[in-house]
Structures are given as C-alpha cells and as structure tokens.
Design a protein around this motif. Sequence first.
Motif, PDB file in Angstrom:
ATOM      1  N   GLY A 145      31.494  58.406  24.128  1.00 40.02           N
ATOM      2  CA  GLY A 145      30.651  58.160  22.971  1.00 40.02           C
ATOM      3  C   GLY A 145      29.359  57.446  23.315  1.00 40.02           C
ATOM      4  N   PRO A 146      28.899  56.560  22.420  1.00 39.61           N
ATOM      5  CA  PRO A 146      27.641  55.834  22.643  1.00 39.61           C
ATOM      6  C   PRO A 146      27.659  55.033  23.941  1.00 39.61           C
ATOM      7  N   GLY A 147      26.539  55.079  24.653  1.00 40.34           N
ATOM      8  CA  GLY A 147      26.412  54.352  25.910  1.00 40.34           C
ATOM      9  C   GLY A 147      26.984  55.069  27.111  1.00 40.34           C
ATOM     10  N   SER A 148      27.633  56.198  26.903  1.00 37.74           N
ATOM     11  CA  SER A 148      28.261  56.933  28.007  1.00 37.74           C
ATOM     12  C   SER A 148      27.219  57.761  28.761  1.00 37.74           C
ATOM     13  N   PRO A 149      27.555  58.190  29.982  1.00 35.42           N
ATOM     14  CA  PRO A 149      26.652  59.106  30.688  1.00 35.42           C
ATOM     15  C   PRO A 149      26.404  60.400  29.923  1.00 35.42           C
ATOM     16  N   PHE A 150      27.344  60.797  29.072  1.00 33.89           N
ATOM     17  CA  PHE A 150      27.194  62.037  28.318  1.00 33.89           C
ATOM     18  C   PHE A 150      26.139  61.879  27.226  1.00 33.89           C
ATOM     19  N   GLU A 151      26.154  60.734  26.552  1.00 34.42           N
ATOM     20  CA  GLU A 151      25.096  60.463  25.582  1.00 34.42           C
ATOM     21  C   GLU A 151      23.748  60.379  26.293  1.00 34.42           C
ATOM     22  N   LYS A 152      23.711  59.702  27.438  1.00 28.23           N
ATOM     23  CA  LYS A 152      22.457  59.564  28.178  1.00 28.23           C
ATOM     24  C   LYS A 152      21.936  60.921  28.658  1.00 28.23           C
ATOM     25  N   LEU A 153      22.837  61.780  29.087  1.00 27.92           N
ATOM     26  CA  LEU A 153      22.441  63.116  29.550  1.00 27.92           C
ATOM     27  C   LEU A 153      21.705  63.865  28.451  1.00 27.92           C
ATOM     28  N   PRO A 166      35.060  77.560  34.460  1.00 26.15           N
ATOM     29  CA  PRO A 166      35.345  78.083  33.121  1.00 26.15           C
ATOM     30  C   PRO A 166      34.543  77.333  32.066  1.00 26.15           C
ATOM     31  N   LEU A 167      34.089  78.047  31.059  1.00 28.94           N
ATOM     32  CA  LEU A 167      33.257  77.429  30.035  1.00 28.94           C
ATOM     33  C   LEU A 167      34.005  76.359  29.256  1.00 28.94           C
ATOM     34  N   ASP A 168      35.339  76.463  29.198  1.00 27.57           N
ATOM     35  CA  ASP A 168      36.089  75.465  28.431  1.00 27.57           C
ATOM     36  C   ASP A 168      36.228  74.136  29.171  1.00 27.57           C
ATOM     37  N   THR A 169      35.619  74.013  30.361  1.00 27.97           N
ATOM     38  CA  THR A 169      35.645  72.747  31.097  1.00 27.97           C
ATOM     39  C   THR A 169      34.346  71.960  30.945  1.00 27.97           C
ATOM     40  N   MET A 170      33.493  72.332  29.998  1.00 27.99           N
ATOM     41  CA  MET A 170      32.233  71.621  29.788  1.00 27.99           C
ATOM     42  C   MET A 170      32.533  70.253  29.156  1.00 27.99           C
ATOM     43  N   THR A 171      32.551  69.220  29.964  1.00 32.95           N
ATOM     44  CA  THR A 171      32.964  67.891  29.518  1.00 32.95           C
ATOM     45  C   THR A 171      32.014  67.309  28.478  1.00 32.95           C
ATOM     46  N   LEU A 172      30.765  67.717  28.484  1.00 31.18           N
ATOM     47  CA  LEU A 172      29.810  67.229  27.490  1.00 31.18           C
ATOM     48  C   LEU A 172      30.333  67.436  26.066  1.00 31.18           C
ATOM     49  N   LEU A 173      31.155  68.441  25.861  1.00 30.89           N
ATOM     50  CA  LEU A 173      31.636  68.722  24.509  1.00 30.89           C
ATOM     51  C   LEU A 173      32.610  67.659  24.009  1.00 30.89           C
ATOM     52  N   HIS A 174      33.162  66.836  24.897  1.00 31.90           N
ATOM     53  CA  HIS A 174      33.943  65.687  24.429  1.00 31.90           C
ATOM     54  C   HIS A 174      33.029  64.674  23.738  1.00 31.90           C
ATOM     55  N   GLU A 207      40.614  55.851  23.225  1.00 33.40           N
ATOM     56  CA  GLU A 207      39.593  56.885  23.138  1.00 33.40           C
ATOM     57  C   GLU A 207      40.114  58.021  22.268  1.00 33.40           C
ATOM     58  N   PHE A 208      39.232  58.920  21.883  1.00 31.79           N
ATOM     59  CA  PHE A 208      39.679  60.138  21.239  1.00 31.79           C
ATOM     60  C   PHE A 208      40.359  61.022  22.285  1.00 31.79           C
ATOM     61  N   GLU A 209      41.347  61.756  21.859  1.00 36.17           N
ATOM     62  CA  GLU A 209      42.128  62.613  22.762  1.00 36.17           C
ATOM     63  C   GLU A 209      41.222  63.613  23.467  1.00 36.17           C
ATOM     64  N   THR A 210      41.419  63.768  24.779  1.00 35.51           N
ATOM     65  CA  THR A 210      40.660  64.755  25.546  1.00 35.51           C
ATOM     66  C   THR A 210      41.544  65.741  26.288  1.00 35.51           C
ATOM     67  N   PRO A 216      44.000  68.848  15.401  1.00 30.10           N
ATOM     68  CA  PRO A 216      45.077  69.846  15.448  1.00 30.10           C
ATOM     69  C   PRO A 216      44.633  71.221  14.967  1.00 30.10           C
ATOM     70  N   GLN A 217      43.523  71.284  14.254  1.00 26.28           N
ATOM     71  CA  GLN A 217      43.052  72.574  13.755  1.00 26.28           C
ATOM     72  C   GLN A 217      42.445  73.451  14.843  1.00 26.28           C
ATOM     73  N   ALA A 218      42.041  72.848  15.955  1.00 24.49           N
ATOM     74  CA  ALA A 218      41.320  73.575  17.001  1.00 24.49           C
ATOM     75  C   ALA A 218      42.276  74.246  17.972  1.00 24.49           C
ATOM     76  N   ALA A 219      41.885  75.413  18.451  1.00 22.90           N
ATOM     77  CA  ALA A 219      42.652  76.123  19.469  1.00 22.90           C
ATOM     78  C   ALA A 219      42.285  75.605  20.853  1.00 22.90           C
ATOM     79  N   ASN A 220      43.118  75.913  21.826  1.00 23.95           N
ATOM     80  CA  ASN A 220      42.881  75.420  23.186  1.00 23.95           C
ATOM     81  C   ASN A 220      41.600  75.978  23.797  1.00 23.95           C
ATOM     82  N   ASP A 221      41.142  77.138  23.319  1.00 20.66           N
ATOM     83  CA  ASP A 221      39.931  77.738  23.897  1.00 20.66           C
ATOM     84  C   ASP A 221      38.682  77.421  23.081  1.00 20.66           C
ATOM     85  N   THR A 222      38.758  76.407  22.229  1.00 20.90           N
ATOM     86  CA  THR A 222      37.631  76.097  21.339  1.00 20.90           C
ATOM     87  C   THR A 222      36.342  75.822  22.099  1.00 20.90           C
ATOM     88  N   PHE A 223      36.400  75.073  23.194  1.00 22.99           N
ATOM     89  CA  PHE A 223      35.181  74.767  23.938  1.00 22.99           C
ATOM     90  C   PHE A 223      34.509  76.048  24.439  1.00 22.99           C
TER      91      PHE A 223
END
Length: 269
Positions: A145-153, A166-174, A207-210, A216-223
Amino acid sequence: MAEPLHTRRSLAEDLRRLGLGPGDLVMVHAAVRRVGRLLGGPDALIAALCDAVGPDGTVAAYADWDAGYEDLVDATGRVPERWRGDVPGFDARTSRASRDNGVLAEFLRTVPGARRSGNPGASVAAIGARAAWLTEDHPIDYGYGPGSPFEKLAAAQGKVLMLGAPLDTMTLLHHAEHLARLPDKRRRRIEVPFADGPGVTWRWVEEFETARPVTPQAANDTFAVIVEDFLAEVGGSRGLAGEAPCVLVEAAPMVAFAVRWMEGRFGGG
C-alpha cells in the motif's frame, strides 16, 4: 540447427525496441529460461536491462523471501513454540529471494550496489539511480500500500516488464487490490521473524491477502484478465527479448485501470 545465442548487446537492443529507454524505472518479472540460450546467464539479462535504461535508470524486481516456515504456523498465524528457535530471521541484506519468483530476483539482489526493501514478503530488490529511494522506508504492515515500492513505482511514472513471465504474476496489481474499495477483502495476520543481531525478533505482520485473490468473488486468473483487458483498452508494448514474449506497460495507468476494473466487478456499489 543450433539455437541462437543471446547476448547482453542483443538483449539490450530487443529491450529498446520494446520501449525501454534512458532514465526509465522498470519493475521486471522474468522467466529467464524462456529467453533462450544466454551468453553470461541471468547476469547478462540484468546487464542488458541496465544498459537499456542507462545510468539514470533503475531496474527492480519483486523479491519476496525464501521463508520456508509458513507451513508451520497455526490457525492464528503464530509459529508454535517448539519451532521458534529453528526459524531463521529475515535479513534484507542476506535472505534469499523467493524461488517461486524465478532466478532473476535473487541474481538482481546480489548485484554489487543493489538495494533491497525491508518488508519480508513484499520486498523489492533494485539497482540504479533510484534504487535507494524505491526501497527505503518500506512499511512492514500492508506492504503493498502507501509508502511501498509499488506505490512509488506508479508515482514515478515507472513501467512494468513481463519478460516471459505469466501475466497473472504482475505484483503491481496487489497495490491496486490494496487501493480498490471492495467490501469483503481478505486480510492476513502472521508472525514474522526478523534477524536481530545473533537472535530473532518475532513481529506480527498484517496485510491484505496476496496468496489468493483478495476478494472471494475473484477468480484465480483475475490478474491475467485485467492485464489483457488493459492491453486491449489502454495499450502497451508487446515484443520479444531473445525468445521470450514480453509485455511492457506504464505502471500508473495500469494501477488506475485495475482499481476501476475490480471496483466495477467486485465493489458491490
């Protein structure tokens, strides 16, 4: 006929054609084997990435850490007493990157001059002009979340390169999951050991589940679906680095799109 041999020079040319350029800040997810035969192995690929972004650029990778103890935790997220003395603590300087992320993150982490952020599960390794800024002060709780390298990116108009990965490994989407207003986000609370001199200090981390979709509404291939929809509606770059199929996207538009996408489907509004 022998397979072609890919070199630092040829890979840098491929990456420039894909859209990497001087001064870029890029987070790379790579399946190195898909590149083909490399003269110099993963180090040649890292050097090619650095060549493509130049001395003012920065190359980063999601590292996580090779914890190996999480199967021991009980239902509350606590490590039973009988195991606690055997679990090594996380040390950002020496703890191995997770093997689940392929070899690139560990190779990048150990390049002289590389930096690595201090959140164990969300840690990022980086080298280049903005490596220190990207990895410093990484929050321990809610590390996407805030302050993380992902927010900074995203804030720095960085890019994400899926290099054979694989496209579903894009960590930025967390990070997008963290930002999205969803009514039923899964949270995770677990004890984490931190190296403390000769010993270990245990700390609760939340943290939020990663490890599975945050809702629970999302499928495993959502990313993967989100990335494909982004490429179709917003755009990005596709090409080859060696023999590896690649996708290059802008981080900030990707996050904004993913937040809208998740809220539109799972927000319940």
